[in-house]
Design a protein around this motif. Structure first.
Motif, mmCIF file in Angstrom:
data_model
loop_
_atom_site.group_PDB
_atom_site.id
_atom_site.type_symbol
_atom_site.label_atom_id
_atom_site.label_comp_id
_atom_site.label_asym_id
_atom_site.label_seq_id
_atom_site.Cartn_x
_atom_site.Cartn_y
_atom_site.Cartn_z
ATOM 1 N N LYS A 31 0.828 -1.221 0.000
ATOM 2 C CA LYS A 31 0.000 0.000 0.000
ATOM 3 C C LYS A 31 0.857 1.263 0.000
ATOM 4 C CE LYS A 31 -4.021 -2.095 0.518
ATOM 5 N NZ LYS A 31 -4.840 -2.235 -0.684
ATOM 6 N N THR A 32 0.248 2.344 -0.487
ATOM 7 C CA THR A 32 0.935 3.629 -0.557
ATOM 8 C C THR A 32 0.254 4.673 0.315
ATOM 9 O OG1 THR A 32 1.665 3.214 -2.818
ATOM 10 C CG2 THR A 32 1.629 5.520 -2.101
ATOM 11 N N LEU A 33 1.027 5.219 1.237
ATOM 12 C CA LEU A 33 0.569 6.384 1.989
ATOM 13 C C LEU A 33 1.244 7.601 1.379
ATOM 14 C CD1 LEU A 33 -0.852 7.772 4.461
ATOM 15 C CD2 LEU A 33 1.302 7.439 5.689
ATOM 16 N N ALA A 34 0.440 8.525 0.855
ATOM 17 C CA ALA A 34 1.013 9.739 0.291
ATOM 18 C C ALA A 34 1.005 10.833 1.339
ATOM 19 C CB ALA A 34 0.216 10.180 -0.928
ATOM 20 N N VAL A 35 2.092 11.613 1.374
ATOM 21 C CA VAL A 35 2.176 12.738 2.292
ATOM 22 C C VAL A 35 2.204 14.011 1.467
ATOM 23 C CG1 VAL A 35 3.562 13.850 4.086
ATOM 24 C CG2 VAL A 35 3.421 11.357 3.989
ATOM 25 N N VAL A 36 1.233 14.880 1.720
ATOM 26 C CA VAL A 36 1.189 16.142 0.987
ATOM 27 C C VAL A 36 1.272 17.314 1.961
ATOM 28 C CG1 VAL A 36 -0.190 15.150 -0.873
ATOM 29 C CG2 VAL A 36 -1.346 16.323 0.979
ATOM 30 N N GLY A 37 1.737 18.434 1.458
ATOM 31 C CA GLY A 37 1.870 19.625 2.290
ATOM 32 C C GLY A 37 2.773 20.618 1.588
ATOM 33 N N GLU A 38 2.650 21.886 1.984
ATOM 34 C CA GLU A 38 3.443 22.939 1.367
ATOM 35 C C GLU A 38 4.929 22.754 1.650
ATOM 36 O OE1 GLU A 38 1.454 27.132 1.915
ATOM 37 O OE2 GLU A 38 0.641 25.701 3.345
ATOM 38 N N SER A 39 5.738 23.529 0.952
ATOM 39 C CA SER A 39 7.171 23.553 1.213
ATOM 40 C C SER A 39 7.404 23.998 2.661
ATOM 41 C CB SER A 39 7.828 24.538 0.250
ATOM 42 O OG SER A 39 9.206 24.550 0.474
ATOM 43 N N GLY A 40 8.207 23.234 3.382
ATOM 44 C CA GLY A 40 8.492 23.579 4.779
ATOM 45 C C GLY A 40 7.544 22.926 5.777
ATOM 46 N N LEU A 94 6.302 -2.358 -9.426
ATOM 47 C CA LEU A 94 7.248 -2.923 -8.462
ATOM 48 C C LEU A 94 6.579 -3.172 -7.108
ATOM 49 C CD1 LEU A 94 10.373 -0.708 -9.255
ATOM 50 C CD2 LEU A 94 10.158 -3.175 -9.681
ATOM 51 N N GLN A 95 5.708 -2.243 -6.737
ATOM 52 C CA GLN A 95 5.019 -2.404 -5.454
ATOM 53 C C GLN A 95 4.233 -3.698 -5.422
ATOM 54 O OE1 GLN A 95 1.671 0.353 -4.401
ATOM 55 N NE2 GLN A 95 2.743 0.439 -2.453
ATOM 56 N N GLU A 96 3.534 -3.962 -6.537
ATOM 57 C CA GLU A 96 2.716 -5.161 -6.581
ATOM 58 C C GLU A 96 3.577 -6.428 -6.590
ATOM 59 O OE1 GLU A 96 -0.691 -4.803 -9.192
ATOM 60 O OE2 GLU A 96 -0.524 -6.968 -9.549
ATOM 61 N N ARG A 97 4.643 -6.382 -7.408
ATOM 62 C CA ARG A 97 5.501 -7.580 -7.511
ATOM 63 C C ARG A 97 6.226 -7.893 -6.222
ATOM 64 N NH1 ARG A 97 8.746 -6.591 -13.016
ATOM 65 N NH2 ARG A 97 9.919 -8.424 -12.361
ATOM 66 N N LEU A 98 6.651 -6.841 -5.508
ATOM 67 C CA LEU A 98 7.496 -7.049 -4.330
ATOM 68 C C LEU A 98 6.768 -6.810 -3.008
ATOM 69 C CD1 LEU A 98 10.647 -5.229 -5.770
ATOM 70 C CD2 LEU A 98 10.238 -7.700 -5.714
ATOM 71 N N ASP A 99 5.476 -6.499 -3.087
ATOM 72 C CA ASP A 99 4.671 -6.250 -1.890
ATOM 73 C C ASP A 99 5.278 -5.156 -1.000
ATOM 74 O OD1 ASP A 99 2.299 -6.801 -0.568
ATOM 75 O OD2 ASP A 99 3.242 -8.221 0.814
ATOM 76 N N LEU A 100 5.726 -4.079 -1.651
ATOM 77 C CA LEU A 100 6.389 -3.002 -0.921
ATOM 78 C C LEU A 100 5.379 -2.039 -0.296
ATOM 79 C CD1 LEU A 100 8.981 -2.188 -3.717
ATOM 80 C CD2 LEU A 100 9.572 -3.020 -1.424
ATOM 81 N N ALA A 101 5.756 -1.495 0.846
ATOM 82 C CA ALA A 101 4.988 -0.388 1.435
ATOM 83 C C ALA A 101 5.657 0.909 1.012
ATOM 84 C CB ALA A 101 4.986 -0.505 2.958
#
Ligand code: ATP
Ligand code: MG
Length: 327
Positions: free
Chosen positions: A41-50, A200-207
Motif C-alpha cells: 500500500k501507498t501512503l502519500a504525504v502532501v503539504g506545502e514547502s516547509g 514494483l510495489q505489486e511484484r514485491l509487496d512493498l509499502a
C-alpha cells in the motif's frame, strides 16, 4: 495485512543557535505524526514547502532518530540512537530522492552504483552473485543489461530515477520512502516512472511512503493520504475520501487550488491568504488558524486533536460533509 511500520506521535525538533544576544530556538520540523504503512500500500504525504515532509522521510528512513514519539519498524522499536549498527533493520527502509542528477555518483558506473549497497551491507554475498543481482535489478526497473557499464551522464532524468529505484531495491527492503520522486521529471516521463513504481510495489509487496506536493500524482498512486501542516497531520484517510470529502479547511483549500481537467468538475476556489508560519514560532491554538477561512474564536486558543476512525481530521469547525461542491 499487518502494518510494517507504525509511527505514534512522531516528532523531530532541531535546536538552532540564536546568534548574538538571541536565545537558541527550537524548530518543530515534525511535530506529532501518527500513521502506519502496510505492505503493498501507498501512503502519500502532501503539504506545502516547509511542512516537514523531508524531515518525516529522514526519520522514517532512520537517517535521523525521532526526538520524541514512537517508531516501530518490522516489530522493532527505533530508540533514541536510531537503528545504529543494525544493518538488517536499516536495510528494511530505503529512500529515493527527488533529484535524479545529484543522487548518483558521476564517477561510478550504473553497475557499481547498484552493487555498492551489497558491498557495504552484505559481505556474505560473493562477487559473481552481486553482479548477477545487479543485472537482474536493471531489467526489473526497465533498463537494459548493456546499461550496466555506462555512467550516469549517459542517461536521461527518467532513466536515472530508474537507477535510483533499482539501487534502493538492492537490499530487498520492505519499505520505500519516495521523496518527490517524479517532481523533477518531464510530465510524459512522470507517468512512466509512476507506473514502474506501482508495478514494483505489486511484484514485491512493498509499502510506500510517497511524498509529493502534486495532488494529481497523489490521486494516481495513493491508497491513503496524509496532509501535513507545520509538521502536524491535519487530516488523514483513504484517498477517495480525502479527495471527494475533505473535512479540514486546509485540505479543502489545497484541493481547490488544483486545476481539474473536466470543467463539469470545476470547484469553488478557496484562496489561502498569508504564508506558512515558521515552525520555530507556531501560532497558538490551531496552527492553521491565521490562514483559515472557517476560523472560530476557539481556534485561536485551543489546539484541535486529530480525531476519527479511518478518516481523521484535526479541526474545531470542519467543512460539513454534505457540502455541495459549487458548480
Ligand atoms: P519542501 O517541500 O520544500 O521539500 P519539506 O516539507 O520537505 O519542504 P522540510 O525540509 O522537512 O520541509 O523542513 C521542515 C522545516 O524544518 C523547515 O522550516 C526547515 O527549515 C526546517 N528544518 C529542516 N531540517 C532542519 C535542520 N537540520 N535544522 C534546522 N531546521 C531544519
Ligand atoms: Mg522536502
Amino acid at each position: 495485512s499487518d502494518p510494517i511500520l507504525i509511527a505514534t506521535d512522531l516528532k523531530r525538533h532541531y535546536e538552532v543557535k540564536g546568534g548574538f544576544m538571541k536565545p537558541n530556538a527550537i524548530v518543530r520540523a515534525l511535530d506529532g505524526a501518527s500513521f502506519s504503512l502496510t505492505p503493498g500500500k501507498t501512503l502519500a504525504v502532501v503539504g506545502e514547502s516547509g511542512s516537514g515532509k523531508s524531515t518525516l522521510a529522514r526519520v522514517v528512513t532512520m537517517i535521523e532518530p525521532p526526538t520524541e514519539g514512537q517508531l516501530v519498524i518490522g516489530g522493532r522499536e527505533i530508540g533514541p540512537d536510531g537503528a545504529a549498527g543494525d544493518r538488517k533493520l536499516r536495510s528494511m527502509v530505503q529512500i529515493v530522492f527527488q533529484d535524479p542528477y545529484g543522487s548518483l555518483n558521476p564517477r561510478q558506473t550504473i553497475g557499481q552504483t547498484l552493487m555498492e549497497p551489497l558491498l557495504l551491507n552484505r559481505p556474505d554475498i560473493k562477487a559473481d552473485e552481486r553482479t548477477r543481482r545487479a543485472r537482474e535489478m536493471l531489467t526489473m526497473v526497465g533498463l537494459r543489461p548493456e546499461h550496466f557499464d555506462r555512467y550516469p551522464h549517459m542517461f536521461s532524468g527518467g532513466q536515472r530515477q530508474r537507477v535510483a529505484v533499482a539501487r534502493a531495491l538492492m537490499l530487498e527492503p520492505k519499505i520505500l520512502v519516495l521523496d518527490e520522486p517524479v517532481s523533477a521529471l518531464d510530465l510524459s516521463i512522470q507517468s512512466q516512472v509512476l507506473n514502474l513504481l506501482m508495478d514494483l510495489q505489486e511484484r514485491l509487496d512493498l509499502a510506500y511512503l510517497f511524498i509529493s506536493h502534486d495532488l494529481s500524482v497523489v490521486r494516481h498512486i495513493a491508497d491513503e493520504v496524509l496532509v501535513l501542516y507545520l509538521g502536524q497531520p491535519v487530516e488523514i484517510g483513504p484517498k477517495d475520501v480525502i479527495f471527494d470529502q475533505p473535512r479540514h479547511p486546509y485540505t479543502k483549500a489545497l484541493l481547490s487550488a488544483t486545476p481539474v481537467a473536466d470543467p463539469a468538475e470545476r470547484k469553488e476556489r478557496i484562496k489561502l491568504t498569508g504564508e506558512l508560519p515558521s515552525p520555530m514560532n507556531k501560532p497558538e491554538g490551531c496552527s492553521f488558524n491565521p490562514r483559515c477561512w472557517r476560523r472560530l474564536e476557539i481556534c485561536t486558543k485551543v489546539e484541535p486533536p486529530l480525531q476519527g476512525h479511518g478518516h481523521c481530521f484535526a479541526c474545531h469547525n470542519p467543512v460539513p460533509d454534505d457540502e455541495e461542491v459549487a458548480a
